[in-house]
Design an enzyme around this catalytic site. Structure first.
Site, PDB file in Angstrom:
ATOM      1  CB  ALA A  10      -0.909   0.002   1.222  1.00 49.58           C
ATOM      2  N   GLY A  13       5.149   5.212  -3.497  1.00 45.23           N
ATOM      3  CA  GLY A  13       6.021   6.370  -3.598  1.00 45.23           C
ATOM      4  C   GLY A  13       7.459   5.916  -3.747  1.00 45.23           C
ATOM      5  CE  LYS A 107       8.631   9.423  10.328  1.00 46.33           C
ATOM      6  NZ  LYS A 107       9.164   9.263   8.971  1.00 46.33           N
ATOM      7  CD  GLU A 131      14.994  -2.669  12.092  1.00 47.24           C
ATOM      8  OE1 GLU A 131      15.376  -1.622  12.663  1.00 47.24           O
ATOM      9  OE2 GLU A 131      14.975  -3.782  12.641  1.00 47.24           O
ATOM     10  CB  VAL A 134      13.054   3.701  14.559  1.00 41.63           C
ATOM     11  CG1 VAL A 134      14.094   4.424  15.404  1.00 41.63           C
ATOM     12  CG2 VAL A 134      11.680   3.809  15.208  1.00 41.63           C
ATOM     13  N   GLY A 189      15.292  17.522  -2.101  1.00 45.80           N
ATOM     14  CA  GLY A 189      14.318  16.516  -1.688  1.00 45.80           C
ATOM     15  C   GLY A 189      14.544  15.960  -0.298  1.00 45.80           C
ATOM     16  CE  LYS A 207      12.331   8.942  11.924  1.00 46.91           C
ATOM     17  NZ  LYS A 207      13.347   9.616  11.083  1.00 46.91           N
TER      18      LYS A 207
END
Length: 439
Positions: A10, A13, A107, A131, A134, A189, A207
């Protein structure tokens, strides 16, 4: 060989597209190492026509991630949508309720709903892996949840936001202002069009709240974090820090004390010769201090498509290698129903001391007045440096103070008293000093 593990992604990007590309390019290697094939069977994103550099033919497309979670022919739901509420939350809950393992890089979602989601996953015997949420590509979650089991942690801290670290690095190395560095970070960016979430410390706080729960076994308490960003850091602060033997970093710090847990995110001066001071650019670093291991500093890419996709891929292969019916690793390090209520620590003396920069009118008695206000609040000074702003007679001067260990409340009261004297020009700057054990 076992049946293929079917993946639904899902969000396509930068991270989602990188993940899909890696899964397709390395399908044979992954099948050998995991003992089963890993196949993408469903995806969900907003634009079906966008060219992502990935072959999506033969993969079922869903416009709605929640529908994919509920109806897709998948074993694992990978959430890369982002955001604490709405689609991300609804789709993850739908996947867990259906009995799917879940992987997320989100996060914000975990900081707000992590305990609830952990309970739901554990009740159903499912894996909820995160994983990538963070420190990007640094495998700190797996290290704490599995490799370091049995260690009692006293402190976790680190550089957890690449945008802020990039800006502070450029300011020091190239003498640029905060505003100019931010514009460059946006152009490259590294920073969003609205960078507030990064530069004001919210991203680091999310985080840190997850790491705090993992290392101390307390419930997630993102709203109990002292928060201060880097937008008020000036090039003068950068230069003064360097002259005093320090470098400024935005750190997230959590530590256990005798009265509870302390969590804070703020600009920090660290010694130039410390390892964490050498972490530049968009790189992240997380330091763990424990009774058995001692000190461990993990450094690596904190963001970007490949770094984050690598972390997600590690979570996928963990699931591919897991045995049906085997006891699952608790989502947050210990079973969610056994997490302790969060107890915020009482204010205590900050061992590293403080850096205080004051710009004042150049007149007789000012220096003595400042020293008196510090003494009135029981603040012991390690050093005092006075600088002229431009060398002209009558021009404002800068006074830099470095304190020994003291209470923040005392520092704030002393500075407030100085402001009341009428000789301060502009706003004062107060930055904590940390002296990491990881040298």
């Amino acid at each position: 060989m076992a049946d293929a593990l079917k993946i639904g992604i899902a969000g396509l990007g930068t991270v989602g597209a990188s993940l899909a590309r890696i899964l397709q390019q390395r399908s044979n290697e992954l099948a050998v190492s995991c003992g089963r094939a890993i196949r993408i069977t469903a995806v969900s994103a907003r634009d079906r026509n966008k060219d992502r550099g990935v072959d999506l033919s033969g993969i079922t497309w869903f416009d709605d991630p929640v529908e994919m979670a509920e109806k897709g022919d998948i074993d694992v739901f990978v959430e890369l949508v982002g955001g604490a509420e709405g689609t991300a939350d609804n789709s993850v809950r739908a996947a867990l309720k259906r009995g799917l393992h879940v992987i997320t890089a989100n996060k914000a979602l975990l900081a707000r709903h992590g305990v609830e989601l952990a309970k739901l996953a554990e009740e159903k015997g499912l894996l909820l892996n995160y994983e990538a949420a963070v420190a990007g590509g640094i495998p700190v979650i797996k290290a704490v949840r599995e490799s370091l089991t049995g260690n009692n942690f006293s402190r976790v801290y680190g550089i957890m936001n690449g945008t802020c670290n990039y800006i502070l690095t450029r300011m020091e190395k190239e003498g640029l202002t905060f505003e100019n560095c931010l514009k460059e970070a946006q152009r490259l960016g590294y920073a969003e069009a609205d960078p507030t979430f990064d530069i004001e410390g919210n991203d680091t706080a999310h985080k840190l709240s997850i790491l705090t729960t993992l290392v101390f076994g307390s419930q997630i308490a993102v709203d109990e974090i002292y928060l201060e960003g880097i937008s008020n850091i000036s090039i003068e602060d950068i230069h003064a820090a360097r002259d005093l033997g320090f470098r400024i970093k935005l750190l997230g710090v959590a530590q256990r004390t005798e009265t509870g847990i302390e969590q804070r995110v703020h600009p920090t001066m660290v010694p130039l010769d410390s390892v964490i001071a050498q972490v530049d650019g968009v790189t992240n670093a997380v330091a763990l201090e424990s009774d058995i291991l001692g000190e461990l500093l993990m450094v690596g890419p904190g963001a970007g498509g490949n770094a984050t996709a690598s972390a997600v891929l590690g979570d996928i292969t963990d699931i591919a290698k897991s045995r049906p019916g085997a006891q699952q690793v608790p989502v947050l390090g210990r079973p969610a129903h056994l997490l302790e209520p969060y107890r915020q620590a009482q204010m205590r003396s900050h061992e590293g001391g403080y850096f205080i920069r004051l710009t004042v009118v150049d007149r007789a008695g000012v220096f003595a007045s400042i020293a008196t206000k510090m003494a009135d609040n029981n603040i012991s000074l390690e050093s005092i440096v006075q600088r002229s702003e431009n060398g002209a007679a009558g021009a404002p001067v800068t006074i830099i103070l470095v304190t020994h260990a003291t209470m923040e409340d005392a520092v704030r009261k002393a500075v407030a008293a100085i402001k009341g004297e009428g000789y301060l020009v502009g706003e004062p700057q107060i930055i904590r000093i940390e002296r990491p054990k990881t040298a």
